[in-house]
Structures are given as structure tokens and as C-alpha cells.
Design a protein around this motif. Structure first.
Motif, PDB file in Angstrom:
ATOM      1  N   ILE A  76      -0.863  -2.300 -10.693  1.00  0.00           N
ATOM      2  CA  ILE A  76      -0.961  -1.590  -9.411  1.00  0.00           C
ATOM      3  C   ILE A  76      -0.373  -0.198  -9.543  1.00  0.00           C
ATOM      4  N   ILE A  77       0.815  -0.123 -10.132  1.00  0.00           N
ATOM      5  CA  ILE A  77       1.460   1.183 -10.229  1.00  0.00           C
ATOM      6  C   ILE A  77       0.690   2.076 -11.205  1.00  0.00           C
ATOM      7  N   GLY A  78       0.279   1.485 -12.343  1.00  0.00           N
ATOM      8  CA  GLY A  78      -0.453   2.269 -13.333  1.00  0.00           C
ATOM      9  C   GLY A  78      -1.745   2.831 -12.769  1.00  0.00           C
ATOM     10  N   ASN A  79      -2.490   2.005 -12.028  1.00  0.00           N
ATOM     11  CA  ASN A  79      -3.775   2.458 -11.516  1.00  0.00           C
ATOM     12  C   ASN A  79      -3.651   3.263 -10.236  1.00  0.00           C
ATOM     13  N   GLY A  80      -2.624   2.946  -9.439  1.00  0.00           N
ATOM     14  CA  GLY A  80      -2.570   3.511  -8.095  1.00  0.00           C
ATOM     15  C   GLY A  80      -1.706   4.740  -7.964  1.00  0.00           C
ATOM     16  N   SER A  81      -0.757   4.942  -8.911  1.00  0.00           N
ATOM     17  CA  SER A  81       0.186   6.049  -8.710  1.00  0.00           C
ATOM     18  C   SER A  81      -0.546   7.386  -8.710  1.00  0.00           C
ATOM     19  N   GLY A  82      -1.695   7.458  -9.419  1.00  0.00           N
ATOM     20  CA  GLY A  82      -2.447   8.701  -9.455  1.00  0.00           C
ATOM     21  C   GLY A  82      -2.869   9.186  -8.078  1.00  0.00           C
ATOM     22  N   ALA A  85      -8.053   3.243  -4.066  1.00  0.00           N
ATOM     23  CA  ALA A  85      -7.931   1.849  -3.608  1.00  0.00           C
ATOM     24  C   ALA A  85      -6.625   1.236  -4.122  1.00  0.00           C
ATOM     25  N   TRP A  86      -6.329   1.494  -5.388  1.00  0.00           N
ATOM     26  CA  TRP A  86      -5.059   1.006  -5.943  1.00  0.00           C
ATOM     27  C   TRP A  86      -3.874   1.646  -5.234  1.00  0.00           C
ATOM     28  N   GLY A  87      -4.013   2.941  -4.978  1.00  0.00           N
ATOM     29  CA  GLY A  87      -2.938   3.636  -4.264  1.00  0.00           C
ATOM     30  C   GLY A  87      -2.728   3.035  -2.884  1.00  0.00           C
ATOM     31  N   GLY A  88      -3.845   2.670  -2.238  1.00  0.00           N
ATOM     32  CA  GLY A  88      -3.756   2.038  -0.920  1.00  0.00           C
ATOM     33  C   GLY A  88      -2.996   0.731  -0.987  1.00  0.00           C
ATOM     34  N   ILE A  89      -3.197   0.010  -2.083  1.00  0.00           N
ATOM     35  CA  ILE A  89      -2.482  -1.254  -2.239  1.00  0.00           C
ATOM     36  C   ILE A  89      -0.981  -1.006  -2.358  1.00  0.00           C
ATOM     37  N   ILE A  90      -0.601   0.077  -3.049  1.00  0.00           N
ATOM     38  CA  ILE A  90       0.829   0.408  -3.129  1.00  0.00           C
ATOM     39  C   ILE A  90       1.386   0.629  -1.721  1.00  0.00           C
ATOM     40  N   LEU A  91       0.632   1.407  -0.903  1.00  0.00           N
ATOM     41  CA  LEU A  91       1.105   1.667   0.460  1.00  0.00           C
ATOM     42  C   LEU A  91       1.170   0.371   1.271  1.00  0.00           C
ATOM     43  N   LEU A  92       0.169  -0.492   1.062  1.00  0.00           N
ATOM     44  CA  LEU A  92       0.162  -1.773   1.775  1.00  0.00           C
ATOM     45  C   LEU A  92       1.407  -2.584   1.428  1.00  0.00           C
ATOM     46  N   LEU A  93       1.758  -2.590   0.148  1.00  0.00           N
ATOM     47  CA  LEU A  93       2.944  -3.344  -0.276  1.00  0.00           C
ATOM     48  C   LEU A  93       4.218  -2.721   0.300  1.00  0.00           C
ATOM     49  N   ILE A  94       4.236  -1.372   0.353  1.00  0.00           N
ATOM     50  CA  ILE A  94       5.413  -0.711   0.934  1.00  0.00           C
ATOM     51  C   ILE A  94       5.539  -1.078   2.417  1.00  0.00           C
TER      52      ILE A  94
END
Lengths: 435, 269
Positions: free
Chosen positions: A42-48, A406-415
Motif C-alpha cells: 500500500i505504501i509503496g504503490n500509494g505514497s506516490g 487508488a492506492w493513495g486513496g487506500i492510505i487515506l482510508l486507513l488513516i
């Protein structure tokens, strides 16, 4: 037999125990491994998604050009010309020989950049006639190049950008006109059309999810606590209550999409259509929240009843024994003791509701929402999306930049989920009686 | 098996006094299909300690719980017969069990203080019954109740400490203080010392003797020594029947029923 020797029976028993412990350890290790892989992915794909490439452009705001642009049909194209002219001039000043033709400008600049400039001018009319330095978003291809997603090999079939453009980008980096920075727009912004992933953000859907969670909390907590207290403490134990209890358990196992279609039929078609309730319209977080409430109610009721059951009978006896009424016994003694358990059940229910996408698809909360939500009433009734729905929309789009979002969105969702949990833990601490 | 019908025995043995606080006539209790209490007749005097003794499962606790209608909270429990408190039928349709329980307090087998402060534990009853007009009155009630439960000296400096932090014996005395705080007329005690050590038991027994000055106390106990020590009247229950009821001294020294004799000499139970 000596105590120093293990009997065959003891040996077998100890071996079985060691075996069992190693299974447990293996299970935990596997779980940890998957967790690490999951978080890493998640972090690898979404942090961008949280980093955005921007061009630093000192734009000369020529009054005549702006007036002309505002007067034309395609207002932003005038602004585009302003940007291209200013960027060209800046490139020459910095000693870059390559020319910025319109194709190169299109390849490097986000198609949303002219609008960024226009919004700046509309917000600061005093700047007209002077030169302002703006950081304008680069195109998604340029952004991908800066993050290593786009390479000279990968664009061999790409019509939007050529290796020459990438060479130009390298030169721009060299003179400091092109840089990467934190992308607040991703946290606060709205969805953007297919071709402008660099302009899209989760902000709108965060608000949508927040609105839905508030609705779920406001609907579920009072109803489920009241229902649980009645069933657990007051209701006679007969066939009818048994039937209700069995059905509550069954409801908790109903697929969420069923609740979605129920919400569509009950709230939007019947409530909004037949009865004509204004607020019950498709894509409204209010309806989304109600749909999720239907799904969450059984979960919270079951947890609340378990929490009430766990309060020892002696507490009720003690209260009744000094002459408290049944209701006083429940509200003064049983409910406070059950509160931590109720909070836990509620947060589990809310977390499930937060991540739910299927019901939202059916009631149209996959809307493309471009406008900001302003007022308090519109917060609950204006068309919006939920975070998982937004992620779902982005994941269905083709461009690699959307995949990253989409991955970044998942990071926000988890936050978001973590924040909810923290609030719940704090509340539970407050209610918990350590004695 | 026995030569006289047992349910007649209590009527024969009950001494005639005019000062009956509670009168029970032909009380039957059913738990579902189980007939737990069979035709019990008993008269409980005011300002007297009455002990209910008998082997486990004989129905003495069940009968005790009839006296303040705690059995109402058990769905499958049905109570029939007449129970009068000061001549008023406590099972009458007009009687609110809440008002009854304010008059007939109860102390349970296991100490069950609320998870609140010592003060709040004792003050809970007076608060919900509106027995204190202001804080000063409430303080006074709390102090008086804790004194009468012989707990005041131990807790007066930590009234706002949790009640559950006390020792087992202190907790039970706290529960007694809580029960007497509402100024009941009758105090029911369901094996109040079964979870206590001998020292705490002695303290509670002493307390029961003092409480007798103001209340009618009914105590269920497994310990015959305890019944002999604290009570003036004793009722012996066996298999849901009231076998014998009379002056404590007479029951223990000269029982009329052979089952009573067997029990107090340790042959049944």
C-alpha cells in the motif's frame, strides 16, 4: 521411575504441546508477514499519490490578454497561451535552447494548469499587470517520469509524450523549473476527469464518508442500544422475541449489496419518489448513511446485547434490592458497565460501514463529483461519493496514474479508520471504570 | 414417612404474638415445572432476627426472595399465596415492587457493591427515593448508615475511594450500609457471611444483633451455629416445606420434628 526421566506418556503430551505452540507461532508469523506485505504494498504503490510534480512558472499577467481570454468561449485557452509564453521566456532566460511548442507544452503541463492560473487571477484581481510565480501541475506522464513510472522505453507507443519532451524535462530539472512537492490537492481536492489524474483528490469523498459515518452513528447507536436494552432487560422471553433475536443474527449475515438495493427501493424510490421527501435522493450521503445503517444495526445490536449480558446479574439485584426501578437499574448501573463493550461493537460496525462499497454502487454514490460541498444541509444531501467508492472508480480507470491514486486513496482510508479508532479508544477510556 | 402432615406443624408451633411484621399464608413457588416452595405458613415478628435454615436447595432463599418480590425478576418463577407486610398484601396488583423494596431491604450472598465510590454506594438508595433534601442530609444518612454497619471508622477518610476496593468483609458491610440507608423496615439477608472469613463473620453477626433494635431481620444461613448465635426465631426448611418454626432455643434443643432433629445433628443436609 525417576522424576528425572520423562515417561513415554509425558513425552507424547509435551510433544503435542510443543507442536500446538509452534502452530500458533507459525500462524502469527504468517499473519505478520501478510501484514507487512500489505502495508509495504500500500505504501509503496500509494505514497506516490501524495507527491506531485510541478513546474515553477513566473507568469506575466497581461491585462489585455486576460480580458481577451475572459471574453472568449474557451476561457482557459487564453490562459494556456499566457503560461506557454511565460514558460518559453523563462526557459530562454535560463539558457535552454529547445523550443516549447504547443505539443511539448501539452505533454508537460497538466491540462488543468490554465484553470489553476485563472482561479488565481479571479481570486487576486490586483495581480493583473504584474508577474506572479506559480507552481503549476505537470502532466501525469511528466509526473510518472519524475517518479520513475514512465520511462523512455514505456512511452514508445505513447502519442501524448515523446523522448524529446523527456529530454526537455531533464533540462528543466537542471535549471530548477521542475520539482516535486507534497500534494495537498490529493488530500483536499475533488475527483477529476479521466485525462487529468494529476488534478484529482480524495477530499470530496472524505467529506462524503464523514457525512455517512455521522448518519450511521446517529441512527445506529440510539436504535441499537434501545433495541438491545429492551430485548435483553425487559422483553418477555417468548416465541416472538426468539424469532426477532434469530432474525437479527441472520440480518448480520446478509450480503451488503442486498441492503444497497433495499435502500434504493425504500429510501430513493419510495421515500424520495413516492412520498417525495426532498432529502432522499440518489447519491446523497444521507441515503448512503441510511443504507449503511441498515447493514450496521445488527452488528451493533449483537455486540451491545453481548455487553449487557456480560454485566453480572448481581449488579441488577443490588440495584433492585435497594428499590431501584428496572429502568434505573439498567441506566444507572448496567449500561455504564456495558459501555466499553458497546463502544467496541459500535466501532467495529462503523469500520465495516466505512469500507463498504457495494451498497453505495446501488444508490448512485459513485457519482463524479466535481463541485465543492459548501453548506451544512448540502453536506448530507448533495451528491457525493464515499472513500471506497472513489477508490473503486479510480481503480477502474486505465491510466497508471489512476492506479497510483487508488492506492493513495487506500492510505487515506486507513488513516481515516485509524482516526475513528482513536476517537473510540479515547471515549472508551472515558467510560471505562477501572474499579 | 412421617406421622404428621408437615405443613400443619408451623401453625401449631408458631407462638401467638400480636407483633407480626410479615405474615405468609399458603405460599407456593413454582420454577417452571419445579414446585420449589410448598404451602409455607410463617409469621415474622418485628424487631426480631428470624433465621431460615435447611439443606441446600430446600427453598429457603427462594422463600426469602418472595418477601421483597425479587422473584419477579425471574421469568419462569410463579408465586402464589398470601404474603402480608403490616397487613397489606405485597403481591396485590396495586403494589409497586419498587416501593416494597424500599421498605424491605436485601443483602445478598456475594458482596455486590456498585463500581462506584463508597459514598455513592450508600447514597444511591436515598438518592433515588428522594430521602435527602440536600447534601448535608445525604452526608448524614451516609454516615449514619456506615456507622450502623460498623464500617464508618474504617472508611471515613476514603469515602470517595471505590467500594469494590474494600476487602470482602468490608464490602459486605458496605452492602449492609447500602441496604439500611433507605431506612427499610425489614432487612432480608441471604447467606450474608458465606463469602467471609471468621473475623468478618463475627463483625457482621454483631452488626445483625444491633440492627435488631430498629429492623426486623430475616437471615438465611447454612451455619446452624450462626442461626443459634444471632436469631431469636428459627425456621427449618426441607424440600420446599417449612418443617418447623419456633423459638431458636427450642428448635436447637428440643425440636418437635424428627427431620429437624436429623438436620441439626448433622444426619441430613
Amino acid at each position: 521411575m525417576s522424576l528425572y526421566l520423562e515417561s513415554p506418556r509425558t513425552k507424547k503430551r509435551n510433544a503435542a504441546e510443543r507442536r500446538f505452540q509452534s502452530y500458533g507461532l507459525a500462524a502469527i508469523a504468517a499473519a505478520l508477514f501478510f501484514l507487512v506485505v500489505l502495508l509495504g504494498q500500500i505504501i509503496g504503490n500509494g505514497s506516490g499519490a501524495f507527491i506531485q510534480t510541478r513546474l515553477t512558472v513566473p507568469v506575466t499577467l497581461d491585462a489585455a490578454a486576460i480580458e481577451k481570454a475572459e471574453g472568449s468561449m474557451m476561457k482557459t485557452s487564453g490562459y494556456r497561451k499566457l503560461i506557454v509564453a511565460s514558460l518559453s521566456a523563462e526557459m530562454q532566460a535560463k539558457g535552454i535552447e529547445a523550443e516549447l511548442d504547443s505539443k511539448a507544452a501539452k505533454a508537460l503541463l497538466s491540462s488543468g494548469a490554465p484553470n489553476t492560473l485563472r482561479q488565481h487571477v479571479l481570486a487576486n484581481p490586483a495581480d493583473i499587470g504584474s508577474t506572479v510565480t506559480l507552481k503549476l501541475a505537470g502532466s501525469s506522464r511528466l509526473d510518472g517520469y519524475m517518479k520513475g513510472r514512465v520511462t523512455r522505453e514505456s512511452i514508445s507507443d505513447d502519442k501524448a509524450i515523446t523522448p524529446a519532451h523527456l529530454d526537455l524535462a531533464d533540462e528543466l530539472i537542471g535549471v530548477g523549473l521542475l520539482s516535486k512537492g507534497f500534494n495537498w490537492g490529493f488530500v483536499t481536492g475533488n475527483d477529476a476527469s479521466d485525462l487529468r489524474p494529476e488534478q484529482s483528490g480524495m477530499g470530496q469523498s472524505v467529506l462524503g464518508s464523514l457525512a455517512m459515518m455521522l448518519v450511521v452513528l446517529a441512527v445506529c447507536l440510539p436504535i441499537s442500544v434501545a433495541a438491545s436494552i429492551y430485548l435483553e432487560e425487559f422483553a418477555p422471553k417468548n416465541k416472538l422475541t426468539q424469532f426477532i433475536e434469530v432474525n437479527i443474527s441472520n440480518l448480520a449475515a446478509v450480503p451488503s449489496i442486498v441492503f444497497g438495493i433495499l435502500a434504493l427501493a425504500a429510501f430513493i424510490q419510495f421515500g424520495g419518489g413516492t412520498i417525495g421527501i426532498e432529502a432522499f435522493r440518489a447519491s446523497a450521503p444521507l441515503v448512503g448513511g441510511l443504507a449503511l445503517s441498515l447493514m450496521t444495526l445488527p452488528t451493533i445490536i449483537i455486540a451491545t446485547r453481548a455487553a449487557l449480558k456480560a454485566v453480572p446479574q448481581s449488579m441488577r439485584d443490588a440495584a433492585l434490592g435497594v428499590g431501584a426501578s428496572k429502568m434505573q437499574a439498567v441506566f444507572h448501573h448496567v449500561l455504564p458497565l456495558a459501555m466499553p463493550g458497546i463502544m467496541t461493537g459500535t466501532i467495529i460496525g462503523l469500520a465495516a460501514a466505512l469500507g463498504e462499497t457495494a451498497p453505495l454502487l446501488l444508490i448512485g454514490m459513485v457519482a463524479f463529483v466535481q463541485t465543492d460541498i459548501s453548506g451544512a444541509t448540502s453536506f448530507f444531501t448533495d451528491p457525493n461519493v464515499g472513500m471506497p467508492a472513489q477508490i473503486y472508480i479510480w481503480a477502474t480507470r486505465a491510466d497508471g496514474a489512476w492506479y497510483e491514486r487508488a492506492w493513495g486513496g487506500i492510505i487515506l482510508l486507513l488513516i481515516f479508520l485509524a482516526c475513528m479508532n482513536i476517537v473510540a479508544i479515547l471515549l472508551r477510556r472515558k467510560f471505562e471504570r477501572r474499579w | 414417612m412421617f406421622d404428621q402432615p408437615s405443613n400443619l406443624a408451623p401453625q401449631v408451633e408458631t407462638p401467638v404474638t400480636t407483633d407480626h411484621k410479615i405474615t405468609a399464608e399458603n405460599v407456593n413457588v413454582h420454577y417452571g415445572d419445579t414446585h420449589a416452595i410448598k404451602d409455607v405458613n410463617v409469621k415474622i415478628d418485628d424487631k426480631t432476627v428470624t433465621a431460615f435454615i435447611g439443606p441446600s436447595g430446600c427453598g429457603k432463599s427462594t422463600f426469602l426472595r418472595c418477601l421483597n418480590r425479587m422473584n419477579d425478576t425471574i421469568d419462569i418463577c410463579r408465586v402464589s399465596g398470601l404474603i402480608e407486610l403490616d397487613g397489606e398484601d405485597i403481591n396485590h396488583a396495586k403494589v409497586d415492587p419498587v416501593q416494597l423494596r424500599a421498605k424491605v431491604g436485601m443483602v445478598f450472598q456475594k458482596p455486590n457493591p456498585f463500581p462506584k465510590s463508597i459514598f455513592d454506594n450508600v447514597a444511591y438508595g436515598p438518592r433515588i427515593h428522594g430521602q435527602a433534601a440536600n447534601k448535608a442530609e445525604l452526608d448524614e444518612i451516609v454516615e449514619k448508615s456506615l456507622r450502623s454497619a460498623a464500617l464508618w471508622k474504617e472508611v471515613k477518610d476514603r469515602l470517595h475511594a471505590p467500594g469494590t476496593g474494600l476487602s470482602g468483609g468490608q464490602q459486605q458491610r458496605l452492602c449492609i450500609a447500602r441496604a439500611v440507608a433507605t431506612a427499610p423496615e425489614v432487612l432480608l439477608m441471604d447467606e450474608p457471611c458465606s463469602a467471609l472469613d471468621p473475623i468478618a463473620t463475627a463483625q457482621v453477626e454483631e452488626l445483625i444483633d444491633e440492627l435488631r433494635e430498629n429492623f426486623s431481620v430475616v437471615i438465611v444461613t447454612h451455619s446452624m451455629q450462626q442461626a443459634a448465635r444471632v436469631s431469636q426465631k428459627t425456621a427449618f426448611f426441607h424440600l420446599g416445606e417449612l418443617v418447623e418454626f419456633g423459638e431458636t432455643g427450642q428448635i436447637f434443643t428440643n425440636p418437635h420434628d424428627s427431620r429437624t432433629e436429623s438436620y441439626i445433628t448433622g444426619r441430613i443436609g
